[in-house]
Design a protein around this motif. Structure first.
Motif, PDB file in Angstrom:
ATOM      1  N   GLU A 244       0.861  -1.188   0.000  1.00  0.00           N
ATOM      2  CA  GLU A 244       0.000   0.000   0.000  1.00  0.00           C
ATOM      3  C   GLU A 244       0.889   1.226   0.000  1.00  0.00           C
ATOM      4  O   GLU A 244       1.930   1.258   0.671  1.00  0.00           O
ATOM      5  N   ARG A 245       0.490   2.230  -0.734  1.00  0.00           N
ATOM      6  CA  ARG A 245       1.265   3.466  -0.793  1.00  0.00           C
ATOM      7  C   ARG A 245       0.804   4.434   0.285  1.00  0.00           C
ATOM      8  O   ARG A 245      -0.394   4.631   0.493  1.00  0.00           O
ATOM      9  N   SER A 246       1.772   5.040   0.973  1.00  0.00           N
ATOM     10  CA  SER A 246       1.462   6.022   2.000  1.00  0.00           C
ATOM     11  C   SER A 246       2.738   6.793   2.311  1.00  0.00           C
ATOM     12  O   SER A 246       3.687   6.766   1.520  1.00  0.00           O
ATOM     13  N   ASP A 247       2.781   7.483   3.417  1.00  0.00           N
ATOM     14  CA  ASP A 247       3.974   8.230   3.803  1.00  0.00           C
ATOM     15  C   ASP A 247       4.101   8.201   5.323  1.00  0.00           C
ATOM     16  O   ASP A 247       3.110   8.391   6.041  1.00  0.00           O
ATOM     17  N   PHE A 248       5.325   7.953   5.794  1.00  0.00           N
ATOM     18  CA  PHE A 248       5.565   7.796   7.226  1.00  0.00           C
ATOM     19  C   PHE A 248       6.880   8.451   7.616  1.00  0.00           C
ATOM     20  O   PHE A 248       7.744   8.723   6.783  1.00  0.00           O
ATOM     21  N   THR A 249       7.019   8.703   8.892  1.00  0.00           N
ATOM     22  CA  THR A 249       8.293   9.118   9.465  1.00  0.00           C
ATOM     23  C   THR A 249       8.487   8.325  10.755  1.00  0.00           C
ATOM     24  O   THR A 249       7.729   7.405  11.056  1.00  0.00           O
ATOM     25  N   VAL A 250       9.517   8.671  11.526  1.00  0.00           N
ATOM     26  CA  VAL A 250       9.849   7.941  12.751  1.00  0.00           C
ATOM     27  C   VAL A 250       9.773   8.878  13.941  1.00  0.00           C
ATOM     28  O   VAL A 250      10.332   9.987  13.907  1.00  0.00           O
ATOM     29  N   TYR A 268      -7.431  13.717   8.264  1.00  0.00           N
ATOM     30  CA  TYR A 268      -8.765  14.274   8.078  1.00  0.00           C
ATOM     31  C   TYR A 268      -9.251  14.107   6.637  1.00  0.00           C
ATOM     32  O   TYR A 268     -10.455  14.183   6.371  1.00  0.00           O
ATOM     33  N   GLU A 269      -8.324  13.893   5.707  1.00  0.00           N
ATOM     34  CA  GLU A 269      -8.716  13.745   4.312  1.00  0.00           C
ATOM     35  C   GLU A 269      -9.177  12.319   4.043  1.00  0.00           C
ATOM     36  O   GLU A 269      -8.613  11.358   4.570  1.00  0.00           O
ATOM     37  N   ILE A 270     -10.193  12.181   3.213  1.00  0.00           N
ATOM     38  CA  ILE A 270     -10.717  10.851   2.895  1.00  0.00           C
ATOM     39  C   ILE A 270      -9.725  10.062   2.060  1.00  0.00           C
ATOM     40  O   ILE A 270      -9.491   8.871   2.297  1.00  0.00           O
ATOM     41  N   ASP A 271      -9.134  10.707   1.076  1.00  0.00           N
ATOM     42  CA  ASP A 271      -8.170  10.023   0.206  1.00  0.00           C
ATOM     43  C   ASP A 271      -6.962  10.938   0.032  1.00  0.00           C
ATOM     44  O   ASP A 271      -6.774  11.555  -1.019  1.00  0.00           O
ATOM     45  N   PRO A 272      -6.112  11.050   1.064  1.00  0.00           N
ATOM     46  CA  PRO A 272      -5.000  11.992   0.995  1.00  0.00           C
ATOM     47  C   PRO A 272      -3.997  11.625  -0.086  1.00  0.00           C
ATOM     48  O   PRO A 272      -3.692  10.443  -0.302  1.00  0.00           O
ATOM     49  N   ALA A 273      -3.494  12.613  -0.789  1.00  0.00           N
ATOM     50  CA  ALA A 273      -2.509  12.386  -1.848  1.00  0.00           C
ATOM     51  C   ALA A 273      -1.155  12.055  -1.239  1.00  0.00           C
ATOM     52  O   ALA A 273      -0.762  12.636  -0.225  1.00  0.00           O
ATOM     53  N   CYS A 274      -0.472  11.099  -1.845  1.00  0.00           N
ATOM     54  CA  CYS A 274       0.876  10.725  -1.389  1.00  0.00           C
ATOM     55  C   CYS A 274       1.837  10.991  -2.536  1.00  0.00           C
ATOM     56  O   CYS A 274       1.742  10.355  -3.596  1.00  0.00           O
ATOM     57  N   GLU A 275       2.746  11.930  -2.349  1.00  0.00           N
ATOM     58  CA  GLU A 275       3.657  12.318  -3.419  1.00  0.00           C
ATOM     59  C   GLU A 275       4.898  11.440  -3.478  1.00  0.00           C
ATOM     60  O   GLU A 275       5.576  11.403  -4.502  1.00  0.00           O
ATOM     61  N   ARG A 276       5.205  10.726  -2.408  1.00  0.00           N
ATOM     62  CA  ARG A 276       6.432   9.922  -2.372  1.00  0.00           C
ATOM     63  C   ARG A 276       6.185   8.498  -2.831  1.00  0.00           C
ATOM     64  O   ARG A 276       5.073   7.980  -2.756  1.00  0.00           O
ATOM     65  N   ASP A 277       7.249   7.887  -3.299  1.00  0.00           N
ATOM     66  CA  ASP A 277       7.214   6.470  -3.671  1.00  0.00           C
ATOM     67  C   ASP A 277       7.539   5.655  -2.414  1.00  0.00           C
ATOM     68  O   ASP A 277       8.600   5.054  -2.299  1.00  0.00           O
ATOM     69  N   PHE A 278       6.611   5.688  -1.456  1.00  0.00           N
ATOM     70  CA  PHE A 278       6.772   4.982  -0.184  1.00  0.00           C
ATOM     71  C   PHE A 278       5.664   3.933  -0.116  1.00  0.00           C
ATOM     72  O   PHE A 278       4.486   4.265  -0.140  1.00  0.00           O
TER      73      PHE A 278
END
Length: 298
Positions: A244-250, A268-278
Protein backbone atom coordinates in the motif's frame (compact mmCIF):
# COMPACT_ATOMS: atom_id res chain seq x y z
CA UNK A 1 20.97 -15.84 -16.66
CA UNK A 2 22.55 -12.85 -18.39
CA UNK A 3 24.25 -10.28 -16.15
CA UNK A 4 22.37 -7.60 -18.09
CA UNK A 5 19.05 -8.61 -16.56
CA UNK A 6 20.24 -9.52 -13.06
CA UNK A 7 19.09 -7.12 -10.36
CA UNK A 8 22.01 -5.54 -8.54
CA UNK A 9 21.57 -5.40 -4.77
CA UNK A 10 23.58 -4.34 -1.75
CA UNK A 11 22.71 -6.06 1.54
CA UNK A 12 22.98 -4.10 4.80
CA UNK A 13 22.67 -6.58 7.67
CA UNK A 14 23.05 -7.24 11.39
CA UNK A 15 23.65 -10.94 10.70
CA UNK A 16 24.74 -12.99 13.69
CA UNK A 17 21.93 -12.72 16.23
CA UNK A 18 18.49 -13.74 14.91
CA UNK A 19 18.18 -16.47 12.27
CA UNK A 20 16.58 -14.42 9.49
CA UNK A 21 19.56 -12.45 8.14
CA UNK A 22 21.59 -15.55 7.32
CA UNK A 23 18.52 -17.23 5.80
CA UNK A 24 17.93 -14.21 3.58
CA UNK A 25 21.59 -14.15 2.55
CA UNK A 26 21.54 -17.85 1.62
CA UNK A 27 18.44 -17.29 -0.52
CA UNK A 28 20.02 -14.28 -2.23
CA UNK A 29 23.25 -16.19 -2.91
CA UNK A 30 21.20 -19.00 -4.44
CA UNK A 31 19.21 -16.65 -6.70
CA UNK A 32 20.66 -16.23 -10.22
CA UNK A 33 18.27 -13.29 -10.66
CA UNK A 34 20.22 -11.27 -8.07
CA UNK A 35 23.73 -9.84 -8.28
CA UNK A 36 25.04 -9.02 -4.79
CA UNK A 37 27.59 -6.24 -5.36
CA UNK A 38 28.45 -5.81 -1.67
CA UNK A 39 27.45 -6.44 1.92
CA UNK A 40 27.69 -4.04 4.86
CA UNK A 41 27.25 -4.98 8.50
CA UNK A 42 25.61 -2.78 11.11
CA UNK A 43 24.88 -2.65 14.85
CA UNK A 44 27.31 -3.21 17.74
CA UNK A 45 30.25 -5.49 16.86
CA UNK A 46 30.16 -5.11 13.10
CA UNK A 47 33.61 -6.67 12.62
CA UNK A 48 32.40 -9.94 14.18
CA UNK A 49 29.28 -9.79 12.02
CA UNK A 50 31.46 -9.26 8.93
CA UNK A 51 33.47 -12.36 9.84
CA UNK A 52 30.27 -14.37 9.96
CA UNK A 53 29.13 -12.95 6.61
CA UNK A 54 32.46 -13.87 5.03
CA UNK A 55 32.31 -17.44 6.34
CA UNK A 56 28.73 -17.98 5.15
CA UNK A 57 29.62 -16.60 1.72
CA UNK A 58 32.62 -18.95 1.58
CA UNK A 59 30.46 -21.94 2.43
CA UNK A 60 28.13 -20.93 -0.39
CA UNK A 61 31.07 -20.73 -2.80
CA UNK A 62 31.12 -16.92 -3.04
CA UNK A 63 34.39 -15.27 -2.08
CA UNK A 64 34.02 -12.50 -4.67
CA UNK A 65 31.57 -10.29 -2.76
CA UNK A 66 33.15 -7.32 -0.92
CA UNK A 67 32.13 -7.12 2.75
CA UNK A 68 32.39 -3.93 4.80
CA UNK A 69 32.11 -3.80 8.60
CA UNK A 70 30.05 -0.65 8.95
CA UNK A 71 28.96 1.51 11.88
CA UNK A 72 28.25 -0.27 15.17
CA UNK A 73 27.06 2.59 17.36
CA UNK A 74 23.81 4.45 16.72
CA UNK A 75 23.95 8.16 15.97
CA UNK A 76 22.90 9.36 19.44
CA UNK A 77 22.63 6.66 22.09
CA UNK A 78 25.44 4.41 23.25
CA UNK A 79 23.99 1.01 24.22
CA UNK A 80 26.00 -1.52 26.26
CA UNK A 81 28.67 -3.09 24.03
CA UNK A 82 28.10 -6.71 23.11
CA UNK A 83 31.39 -8.51 22.54
CA UNK A 84 30.02 -10.79 19.84
CA UNK A 85 26.74 -11.71 18.11
CA UNK A 86 24.67 -14.53 19.58
CA UNK A 87 25.70 -17.05 16.92
CA UNK A 88 29.39 -16.08 16.79
CA UNK A 89 30.39 -19.43 18.29
CA UNK A 90 29.72 -21.27 15.01
CA UNK A 91 32.61 -19.46 13.29
CA UNK A 92 35.23 -22.04 12.27
CA UNK A 93 38.16 -19.62 12.56
CA UNK A 94 38.84 -15.93 12.98
CA UNK A 95 39.10 -13.73 9.91
CA UNK A 96 40.85 -10.46 9.28
CA UNK A 97 38.27 -7.75 8.69
CA UNK A 98 39.02 -4.19 7.67
CA UNK A 99 37.73 -2.42 10.77
CA UNK A 100 38.33 1.04 9.32
CA UNK A 101 35.71 0.48 6.64
CA UNK A 102 33.18 3.29 6.32
CA UNK A 103 29.76 1.69 5.87
CA UNK A 104 28.11 4.85 4.56
CA UNK A 105 31.00 5.59 2.20
CA UNK A 106 30.90 2.02 0.90
CA UNK A 107 27.15 2.30 0.21
CA UNK A 108 27.59 5.59 -1.65
CA UNK A 109 30.48 4.16 -3.70
CA UNK A 110 28.44 1.11 -4.68
CA UNK A 111 25.52 3.39 -5.64
CA UNK A 112 27.85 5.40 -7.89
CA UNK A 113 29.45 2.34 -9.48
CA UNK A 114 26.22 0.37 -10.01
CA UNK A 115 23.38 2.39 -11.55
CA UNK A 116 20.03 0.86 -10.72
CA UNK A 117 21.31 -0.59 -7.43
CA UNK A 118 18.71 -1.64 -4.84
CA UNK A 119 19.65 -1.60 -1.15
CA UNK A 120 18.23 -4.43 0.95
CA UNK A 121 18.23 -3.25 4.58
CA UNK A 122 17.93 -5.96 7.24
CA UNK A 123 19.05 -4.23 10.43
CA UNK A 124 19.46 -0.89 12.15
CA UNK A 125 19.64 1.96 9.62
CA UNK A 126 22.87 3.58 10.86
CA UNK A 127 24.89 3.03 7.67
CA UNK A 128 21.98 4.14 5.51
CA UNK A 129 21.13 7.17 7.65
CA UNK A 130 24.70 8.48 7.51
CA UNK A 131 24.79 7.89 3.76
CA UNK A 132 21.56 9.88 3.40
CA UNK A 133 23.00 12.73 5.47
CA UNK A 134 26.26 12.84 3.48
CA UNK A 135 24.77 12.64 0.00
CA UNK A 136 21.00 13.15 0.13
CA UNK A 137 20.71 13.72 -3.60
CA UNK A 138 22.22 10.35 -4.51
CA UNK A 139 20.42 8.41 -1.78
CA UNK A 140 17.13 10.01 -2.77
CA UNK A 141 17.21 8.08 -6.04
CA UNK A 142 18.37 4.68 -4.70
CA UNK A 143 15.52 2.19 -4.12
CA UNK A 144 15.59 0.81 -0.56
CA UNK A 145 13.82 -2.37 0.49
CA UNK A 146 13.77 -2.64 4.29
CA UNK A 147 12.46 -4.76 7.14
CA UNK A 148 11.41 -2.49 9.98
CA UNK A 149 8.62 -0.79 11.84
CA UNK A 150 5.06 -1.69 12.77
CA UNK A 151 2.51 -0.02 10.51
CA UNK A 152 -0.69 -0.97 12.30
CA UNK A 153 0.19 0.32 15.77
CA UNK A 154 2.41 2.80 17.61
CA UNK A 155 4.71 0.07 18.96
CA UNK A 156 8.40 0.47 18.07
CA UNK A 157 10.15 -2.38 16.23
CA UNK A 158 13.72 -3.57 16.92
CA UNK A 159 15.52 -2.46 13.73
CA UNK A 160 14.21 1.11 13.94
CA UNK A 161 14.43 1.27 17.73
CA UNK A 162 18.16 0.45 17.60
CA UNK A 163 18.84 3.79 15.88
CA UNK A 164 15.73 5.97 15.57
CA UNK A 165 17.64 9.04 14.35
CA UNK A 166 19.20 7.09 11.47
CA UNK A 167 15.82 5.60 10.58
CA UNK A 168 14.33 9.11 10.60
CA UNK A 169 16.98 10.29 8.13
CA UNK A 170 16.18 7.40 5.79
CA UNK A 171 12.44 8.03 6.09
CA UNK A 172 12.90 11.73 5.36
CA UNK A 173 15.42 11.49 2.50
CA UNK A 174 14.66 8.29 0.59
CA UNK A 175 12.22 8.78 -2.27
CA UNK A 176 11.90 5.09 -3.22
CA UNK A 177 11.27 3.14 -0.04
CA UNK A 178 9.46 -0.18 0.41
CA UNK A 179 9.10 -1.49 3.95
CA UNK A 180 7.96 -4.74 5.50
CA UNK A 181 6.75 -4.27 9.06
CA UNK A 182 6.71 -6.70 11.92
CA UNK A 183 2.94 -7.16 11.73
CA UNK A 184 3.53 -8.88 8.36
CA UNK A 185 6.93 -10.52 8.75
CA UNK A 186 5.94 -12.26 12.00
CA UNK A 187 4.00 -14.69 9.79
CA UNK A 188 7.31 -15.88 8.26
CA UNK A 189 7.43 -18.50 11.02
CA UNK A 190 9.53 -21.61 10.31
CA UNK A 191 8.44 -24.67 12.27
CA UNK A 192 11.07 -27.12 13.52
CA UNK A 193 10.06 -29.75 10.96
CA UNK A 194 10.50 -27.30 8.10
CA UNK A 195 13.91 -26.23 9.38
CA UNK A 196 14.95 -29.91 9.35
CA UNK A 197 13.67 -30.14 5.76
CA UNK A 198 15.59 -27.02 4.74
CA UNK A 199 18.81 -28.26 6.36
CA UNK A 200 19.16 -31.93 5.36
CA UNK A 201 22.02 -34.06 6.61
CA UNK A 202 24.91 -34.12 4.19
CA UNK A 203 24.47 -30.47 3.13
CA UNK A 204 27.33 -28.92 5.08
CA UNK A 205 26.51 -25.25 4.51
CA UNK A 206 22.90 -25.85 5.59
CA UNK A 207 23.92 -27.86 8.63
CA UNK A 208 26.22 -24.94 9.46
CA UNK A 209 23.23 -22.62 9.27
CA UNK A 210 21.17 -24.97 11.42
CA UNK A 211 23.83 -25.01 14.15
CA UNK A 212 23.62 -21.23 14.33
CA UNK A 213 19.83 -21.35 14.45
CA UNK A 214 19.93 -23.84 17.32
CA UNK A 215 22.34 -21.59 19.25
CA UNK A 216 19.89 -18.72 18.77
CA UNK A 217 17.03 -20.87 20.08
CA UNK A 218 19.07 -22.05 23.10
CA UNK A 219 20.11 -18.53 24.06
CA UNK A 220 16.83 -16.71 23.47
CA UNK A 221 13.99 -19.25 23.39
CA UNK A 222 12.48 -17.38 20.44
CA UNK A 223 10.86 -19.18 17.49
CA UNK A 224 12.53 -19.37 14.10
CA UNK A 225 11.06 -16.53 12.05
CA UNK A 226 12.49 -15.57 8.64
CA UNK A 227 11.58 -11.86 8.81
CA UNK A 228 14.32 -10.66 6.45
CA UNK A 229 13.86 -13.54 4.03
CA UNK A 230 10.59 -11.91 2.96
CA UNK A 231 12.64 -9.11 1.36
CA UNK A 232 14.45 -11.60 -0.87
CA UNK A 233 11.23 -13.48 -1.62
CA UNK A 234 9.65 -10.18 -2.70
CA UNK A 235 12.56 -9.40 -5.02
CA UNK A 236 12.10 -12.82 -6.62
CA UNK A 237 8.30 -12.69 -6.77
CA UNK A 238 6.56 -9.39 -5.88
CA UNK A 239 3.20 -11.16 -5.70
CA UNK A 240 4.28 -12.66 -2.36
CA UNK A 241 3.16 -9.44 -0.65
CA UNK A 242 0.44 -6.85 -1.12
CA UNK A 243 1.72 -3.29 -0.80
CA UNK A 244 0.00 0.00 0.00
CA UNK A 245 1.26 3.47 -0.79
CA UNK A 246 1.46 6.02 2.00
CA UNK A 247 3.97 8.23 3.80
CA UNK A 248 5.57 7.80 7.23
CA UNK A 249 8.29 9.12 9.46
CA UNK A 250 9.85 7.94 12.75
CA UNK A 251 8.96 9.23 16.22
CA UNK A 252 12.06 10.41 18.11
CA UNK A 253 10.54 11.13 21.52
CA UNK A 254 8.12 9.47 23.89
CA UNK A 255 8.90 6.82 26.45
CA UNK A 256 6.82 4.16 24.73
CA UNK A 257 6.92 5.36 21.12
CA UNK A 258 10.53 6.36 20.41
CA UNK A 259 11.46 4.59 17.19
CA UNK A 260 7.84 3.97 16.18
CA UNK A 261 6.46 4.52 12.69
CA UNK A 262 4.20 7.59 12.45
CA UNK A 263 1.97 8.46 9.45
CA UNK A 264 2.55 11.82 7.80
CA UNK A 265 -0.55 12.09 5.63
CA UNK A 266 -3.49 14.24 6.75
CA UNK A 267 -5.82 11.87 8.58
CA UNK A 268 -8.77 14.27 8.08
CA UNK A 269 -8.72 13.75 4.31
CA UNK A 270 -10.72 10.85 2.89
CA UNK A 271 -8.17 10.02 0.21
CA UNK A 272 -5.00 11.99 1.00
CA UNK A 273 -2.51 12.39 -1.85
CA UNK A 274 0.88 10.73 -1.39
CA UNK A 275 3.66 12.32 -3.42
CA UNK A 276 6.43 9.92 -2.37
CA UNK A 277 7.21 6.47 -3.67
CA UNK A 278 6.77 4.98 -0.18
CA UNK A 279 5.10 1.58 0.06
CA UNK A 280 4.56 -0.73 2.99
CA UNK A 281 3.41 -4.33 3.10
CA UNK A 282 -0.23 -4.68 4.02
CA UNK A 283 -0.25 -8.50 3.98
CA UNK A 284 1.71 -11.48 2.67
CA UNK A 285 0.95 -14.83 1.07
CA UNK A 286 2.38 -17.27 3.61
CA UNK A 287 2.09 -20.34 1.37
CA UNK A 288 3.80 -18.58 -1.53
CA UNK A 289 6.54 -17.36 0.81
CA UNK A 290 7.22 -20.86 2.11
CA UNK A 291 7.32 -22.19 -1.46
CA UNK A 292 9.94 -19.60 -2.39
CA UNK A 293 11.98 -20.44 0.71
CA UNK A 294 11.93 -24.14 -0.17
CA UNK A 295 12.98 -23.40 -3.77
CA UNK A 296 15.82 -21.01 -2.93
CA UNK A 297 17.30 -22.29 0.31
CA UNK A 298 19.14 -25.35 -1.00
Amino acid sequence: MSDAIRRKILIDTDLGDDVDDAAALIMALNAPELDIVGITTVYQNTAARAEMVLELCEKCGRTDIPVCAGFGNPLIERPPWDEAPIQYGILSHRREVETGCDGAGFILRMAREHPGLTIVAMGAMTNLGIACHRDPRRMRDVPILAMGGVFNSSAPEWNLKCDPEAARLVMDYAEHLTMFGLEVTKFCRIEDGLLDELCPRGKEKLQYYKRGAEIFREKTGYPYTFHDALLIAYLLDPSVAELERSDFTVELSGGATRGAIVPRLNAYEIDPACERDFHFARRMDVNKFLRIVRERFY
